[in-house]
Design a protein around this motif. Structure first.
Motif, short mmCIF file in Angstrom:
data_model
loop_
_atom_site.label_atom_id
_atom_site.label_comp_id
_atom_site.label_asym_id
_atom_site.label_seq_id
_atom_site.Cartn_x
_atom_site.Cartn_y
_atom_site.Cartn_z
N ILE A 222 0.89 -1.05 -0.08
CA ILE A 222 -0.10 -0.05 -0.03
C ILE A 222 0.83 1.28 -0.06
O ILE A 222 0.54 2.25 -0.48
CB ILE A 222 -0.86 0.09 1.10
CG1 ILE A 222 -1.75 -1.16 1.02
CG2 ILE A 222 -1.76 1.34 1.37
CD1 ILE A 222 -2.79 -1.20 2.26
N SER A 223 2.28 1.24 0.70
CA SER A 223 2.94 2.45 0.76
C SER A 223 3.54 2.76 -0.59
O SER A 223 3.64 3.70 -0.96
CB SER A 223 4.07 2.22 1.58
OG SER A 223 3.63 2.01 3.03
N VAL A 224 3.62 1.72 -1.48
CA VAL A 224 4.32 1.76 -2.89
C VAL A 224 3.33 2.37 -3.62
O VAL A 224 3.39 3.31 -4.44
CB VAL A 224 5.02 0.39 -3.33
CG1 VAL A 224 5.16 0.67 -4.80
CG2 VAL A 224 6.04 0.08 -2.62
N ASP A 225 2.18 1.97 -3.40
CA ASP A 225 0.84 2.35 -4.18
C ASP A 225 0.61 3.91 -3.81
O ASP A 225 0.38 4.78 -4.81
CB ASP A 225 -0.45 1.52 -3.85
CG ASP A 225 -0.44 0.28 -4.49
OD1 ASP A 225 0.12 0.15 -5.63
OD2 ASP A 225 -1.21 -0.55 -4.28
N SER A 226 0.86 4.22 -2.74
CA SER A 226 0.65 5.62 -2.24
C SER A 226 1.69 6.42 -3.05
O SER A 226 1.62 7.62 -3.46
CB SER A 226 0.81 5.58 -0.82
OG SER A 226 0.85 7.02 -0.42
N ALA A 227 3.07 5.85 -3.14
CA ALA A 227 4.06 6.47 -3.90
C ALA A 227 3.74 6.92 -5.26
O ALA A 227 4.38 7.86 -5.72
CB ALA A 227 5.40 5.84 -3.62
N THR A 228 3.13 5.95 -5.82
CA THR A 228 2.89 5.98 -7.30
C THR A 228 1.56 6.91 -7.71
O THR A 228 1.15 7.12 -8.71
CB THR A 228 2.80 4.74 -8.08
OG1 THR A 228 1.75 4.18 -7.42
CG2 THR A 228 4.01 3.98 -8.05
N LEU A 229 0.82 7.00 -6.51
CA LEU A 229 -0.50 7.47 -6.53
C LEU A 229 -1.49 6.39 -7.12
O LEU A 229 -2.77 6.79 -7.24
CB LEU A 229 -0.74 8.75 -7.27
CG LEU A 229 -0.33 10.14 -6.51
CD1 LEU A 229 -0.93 11.27 -7.16
CD2 LEU A 229 -0.49 10.08 -5.27
N MET A 230 -1.00 5.25 -7.40
CA MET A 230 -2.04 4.22 -7.79
C MET A 230 -3.05 3.99 -6.59
O MET A 230 -4.24 3.66 -6.94
CB MET A 230 -1.23 2.84 -8.16
CG MET A 230 -2.15 1.77 -8.64
SD MET A 230 -3.14 2.23 -10.11
CE MET A 230 -1.74 1.83 -11.38
N ASN A 231 -2.73 3.94 -5.36
CA ASN A 231 -3.58 3.68 -4.40
C ASN A 231 -4.75 4.57 -4.36
O ASN A 231 -5.88 4.24 -4.32
CB ASN A 231 -2.86 4.27 -3.11
CG ASN A 231 -3.76 3.60 -1.72
OD1 ASN A 231 -4.05 2.48 -1.61
ND2 ASN A 231 -3.97 4.36 -0.81
N LYS A 232 -4.47 6.12 -4.83
CA LYS A 232 -5.51 6.98 -5.03
C LYS A 232 -6.52 6.61 -6.15
O LYS A 232 -7.86 6.77 -6.04
CB LYS A 232 -4.93 8.31 -4.79
CG LYS A 232 -6.03 9.34 -4.71
CD LYS A 232 -6.75 9.20 -3.19
CE LYS A 232 -5.53 9.05 -2.24
NZ LYS A 232 -6.09 8.71 -0.96
N GLY A 233 -5.90 6.08 -7.14
CA GLY A 233 -6.68 5.62 -8.30
C GLY A 233 -7.57 4.47 -7.85
O GLY A 233 -8.66 4.32 -8.24
N LEU A 234 -7.03 3.57 -7.11
CA LEU A 234 -7.74 2.32 -6.95
C LEU A 234 -9.13 2.92 -5.90
O LEU A 234 -10.08 2.42 -5.98
CB LEU A 234 -6.84 1.31 -5.96
CG LEU A 234 -5.75 0.70 -6.82
CD1 LEU A 234 -5.31 -0.48 -6.13
CD2 LEU A 234 -6.34 -0.20 -7.96
N GLU A 235 -8.58 3.89 -4.98
CA GLU A 235 -9.60 4.39 -4.00
C GLU A 235 -10.74 5.16 -4.83
O GLU A 235 -11.89 5.08 -4.70
CB GLU A 235 -9.02 5.41 -3.13
CG GLU A 235 -8.31 4.45 -2.12
CD GLU A 235 -7.38 5.53 -1.01
OE1 GLU A 235 -7.71 6.93 -1.35
OE2 GLU A 235 -6.85 5.07 -0.19
N LEU A 236 -10.50 5.66 -5.96
CA LEU A 236 -11.39 6.21 -7.08
C LEU A 236 -12.41 5.38 -7.57
O LEU A 236 -13.51 5.58 -7.67
CB LEU A 236 -10.50 7.14 -8.14
CG LEU A 236 -11.52 7.82 -9.17
CD1 LEU A 236 -11.71 9.22 -8.12
CD2 LEU A 236 -10.61 8.29 -10.25
N ILE A 237 -11.64 4.25 -7.90
CA ILE A 237 -12.69 3.08 -8.67
C ILE A 237 -13.48 2.65 -7.28
O ILE A 237 -14.66 2.49 -7.46
CB ILE A 237 -11.58 1.93 -8.77
CG1 ILE A 237 -11.03 2.52 -10.12
CG2 ILE A 237 -12.54 0.87 -9.22
CD1 ILE A 237 -9.83 1.49 -10.93
#
Length: 404
Positions: A222-237
């Motif tokens: 999750i931390s790496v996803d936060s670093a790429t902003l993919m975490n926010k993309g997944l949260e958008l979905i």
């Protein structure tokens, strides 16, 4: 799809009653935080089951401390150690993927779905199918199989309580009975550890730097996803499925202090936000005690001491993962499932030192483009797993090719 009002919802537990709890993924950061809260008010909760992937040592410690009826480890190779470690306690033990599903299906008032990644799909769905009150911390369930989950929620009468700090914040301030009055929902993002880094600096980023989140204490993936902003993309979905206002009314803003956890703007110009110090125990507590509230040890917000809150638009050139996730949501069908699977493989490869930081999104994007012809949205969980499997194979091939 999210909780109804307390008076109308059979999952609500009356004040003073003991709430039975199952924690899927009890050894992860969300699971440990949940147990921390339960441990501060033991009389209100009864543990039914605790599960872990392969962190059997921590699972044994937790089971001995909280005395659930069942303890389950996903990795069968860890069964002997778990059985030995809980010998004489009377706690039933089991191992394997099917055992995780069985644990989720056990009668419990409230289930924390805290297993990270696609591994959490089947257990979480099992809890939904029996109509449980499910605290959803596994965003991949809705990203990979959103329509399936929502159909099952509707059929079974299950309750979904969002636990991610952003979705939990929206849940607290959204008028679910008047969605037509919602102008937009704004998810906030800290920006991660590389918010101010150049593309060149990020190209040299190490896994240790990527997991060093400036605000939140989270697991490596999750931390790496936060670093790429993919975490926010997944949260958008995920937000798209949780809060049916449509893709066009979902926005993201960078908020480095992580004090405002998300906002809902209404057509009259009002903007409602949920604020608090960055501590996952706050949204977990809201879900755990829902429809009431419970005390937590979280630090109290002092705005005068903080001084100022800052905001900025996401830089989509430096962080293309956010655009990629929105495109997958727009395309629909199998795209979100493929996006999630490919990203998991790419993140694991980065953490293992096999690819560079920028390659995470590059690999994910390439797999998504290659997989657009895989078909419409999956009809059942078996199709989700097949799409997931194919996407992972393709992602691994691309990772290997980059390493040559």
């Amino acid at each position: 799809m999210i909780a109804a009002a307390a008076d109308d919802n059979p999952a609500a537990t009356a004040a003073g009653e003991v709430k039975s709890v199952t924690i899927l993924g009890s050894t992860g950061s969300v699971g440990c935080s949940t147990l921390d809260l339960i441990g501060r008010d033991r009389a209100r909760f009864e543990l039914v089951a605790l599960t872990a992937h392969r962190n059997v040592g921590t699972l044994i410690e937790q089971a001995r401390a909280f005395r659930p009826r069942f303890a389950v480890v996903a990795d069968p190779a860890c069964y002997a150690e778990l059985k030995s470690g809980l010998s004489g306690t009377g706690i039933e033990v089991a191992a394997g993927a099917e055992a995780l599903v069985d644990a989720a299906a056990l009668p419990a008032d409230w289930v924390m779905a805290g297993i990270v990644g696609a591994a959490g799909l089947a257990p979480t769905l099992a809890a939904v199918k029996r109509g449980a009150c499910v605290a959803l911390a596994n965003k991949e369930c809705l990203v990979s199989a959103g329509p399936l989950f929502l159909e099952e929620v509707k059929r079974s009468g299950a309750t979904l309580l969002p636990v991610d700090s952003e979705h939990n914040a929206i849940f607290q301030v959204l008028d679910v009975d008047r969605l037509e009055a919602v102008e937009r929902i704004v998810l906030t993002a800290s920006g991660g550890p590389f918010r101010t880094w150049s593309l060149e600096e990020m190209a040299r980023a190490t896994p240790a730097q990527a997991v060093a989140h400036p605000r939140w204490d989270m697991g490596a993936k999750i931390s790496v996803d936060s670093a790429t902003l993919m975490n926010k993309g997944l949260e958008l979905i995920e937000a798209y499925y949780l809060f049916p206002v449509g893709e066009q009314r979902l926005d993201v803003v960078i908020h480095p202090e992580s004090i405002i956890h998300s906002m809902v703007a209404y057509i009259d110009g009002s903007v409602l936000a949920q604020l608090g110090m960055p501590d996952m125990r706050t949204p977990i507590a809201y879900a755990l005690a829902w429809p009431r509230r419970m005390a937590t040890p979280s630090a109290r917000l002092d705005l005068a001491q903080i001084g100022q809150l800052t905001f900025e638009a996401p830089d989509l050139k430096r962080f293309p993962a956010l655009t990629l996730a929105r495109e997958a949501l727009h395309v629909g069908g199998s795209a979100p499932t493929v996006l999630n699977a490919a990203n998991e493989v790419a993140v694991a490869a980065f953490l293992a030192g096999r690819i560079g930081f920028h390659a995470i999104v590059a690999v994910t994007n390439a797999v998504l483009e290659q997989s657009m012809a895989l078909g419409e949205r999956p009809a059942d969980l078996a199709e989700v797993y097949e799409l997931d499997r194919i996407a992972r194979i393709r992602a691994e091939e691309m990772v290997q090719n980059r390493g040559r």
